[in-house]
Design a protein around this motif. Structure first.
Motif, mmCIF file in Angstrom:
data_model
loop_
_atom_site.group_PDB
_atom_site.id
_atom_site.type_symbol
_atom_site.label_atom_id
_atom_site.label_comp_id
_atom_site.label_asym_id
_atom_site.label_seq_id
_atom_site.Cartn_x
_atom_site.Cartn_y
_atom_site.Cartn_z
ATOM 1 N N PRO A 17 0.811 -1.211 0.000
ATOM 2 C CA PRO A 17 0.000 0.000 0.000
ATOM 3 C C PRO A 17 0.850 1.268 0.000
ATOM 4 C CG PRO A 17 0.028 -0.958 2.185
ATOM 5 C CD PRO A 17 0.769 -1.899 1.284
ATOM 6 N N THR A 18 0.349 2.297 -0.666
ATOM 7 C CA THR A 18 0.978 3.606 -0.684
ATOM 8 C C THR A 18 -0.036 4.625 -0.207
ATOM 9 O OG1 THR A 18 2.398 2.991 -2.557
ATOM 10 C CG2 THR A 18 2.091 5.335 -2.153
ATOM 11 N N ILE A 19 0.407 5.513 0.677
ATOM 12 C CA ILE A 19 -0.461 6.571 1.175
ATOM 13 C C ILE A 19 0.307 7.885 1.117
ATOM 14 C CG2 ILE A 19 0.176 6.135 3.589
ATOM 15 C CD1 ILE A 19 -2.776 6.861 4.277
ATOM 16 N N LYS A 20 -0.386 8.949 0.748
ATOM 17 C CA LYS A 20 0.239 10.265 0.624
ATOM 18 C C LYS A 20 -0.259 11.194 1.716
ATOM 19 C CE LYS A 20 0.834 10.002 -4.383
ATOM 20 N NZ LYS A 20 0.537 10.630 -5.691
ATOM 21 N N ALA A 21 0.571 12.183 2.035
ATOM 22 C CA ALA A 21 0.210 13.176 3.040
ATOM 23 C C ALA A 21 0.636 14.555 2.576
ATOM 24 C CB ALA A 21 0.873 12.854 4.378
#
Length: 197
Positions: free
Chosen positions: A158-162
């Motif tokens: 999984p990849t998550i951005k902020a």
């Protein structure tokens, strides 16, 4: 100094009390696979005099932090995205006890967070560990992409951005970093940069 790896990603919920920043619910988010910090374009702010640039200035204007981990549990998703959870009961065919569903709805209240990780470097045959801490970020709901299993496993992570912002301290920090000779010291620095109230 060449970068050869990255590890240890820890976050905490951001709290501001009249310019004193602390973090609650500090936790290791997952095992780190990849991270990337991209800064927004910083246009030159030029002052012209005598038909030439006399002064210029360039300031931090925000950025994006992209985090790829080995997994992102339901519990961690609920924490970093501010989602509601509900313990499942009374479903025919479900025998697991204490399973919680994560609910994406209008009650979502995504918190500001601080986050830190360790970047492994090598210079002259010696390893160094740079701890990097972003003092105020807010995660976005991640995009999802799945692939069916074939003859061999295609590992999917999984990849998550902020969104990266300045914090509420006197000089409005947005990033802190220091380099150490051991990973343990770098981890200790990350933990110290995310103090409890």
């Amino acid at each position: 100094m060449a970068i050869v790896g990255c590890s240890y990603v820890k976050g905490g919920i951001y709290n501001n009390n009249n310019g004193t920043v602390t973090y609650s619910n500090q936790t290791v988010i997952a095992k780190l696979v990849h991270m990337q910090l991209s800064l927004d374009d910083q246009d030159d702010n030029d002052f012209n005099a005598d038909n030439t640039v006399d002064e210029t200035d360039s300031q931090f204007g925000g950025g994006t932090y992209e985090l790829k981990t080995n997994d992102l549990t339901d519990e961690m998703s609920a924490l970093i995205l501010g989602l509601q959870t509900n313990t499942l009961t009374g479903i025919t065919g479900v025998t697991d006890v204490g399973v919680k569903e994560v609910i994406f709805d209008e009650r979502q209240n995504t918190p500001y967070m601080g986050i830190g990780n360790v970047v492994k470097h090598k210079r002259g045959g010696t390893y160094f560990y740079r701890a990097v801490v972003l003092t105020k970020i807010m995660f976005k709901i991640p995009e999802e992409d799945w692939e069916t299993q074939g003859k061999t496993i295609s590992w999917q992570t999984p990849t998550i951005k902020a969104r990266v912002m300045r914090d509420d301290t006197t000089y409005h920090k947005w990033k802190r970093q220091a380099t150490f000779t051991t990973e343990a010291q770098a981890i200790a620095y990350v933990n110290d940069c995310l103090p409890s109230a």
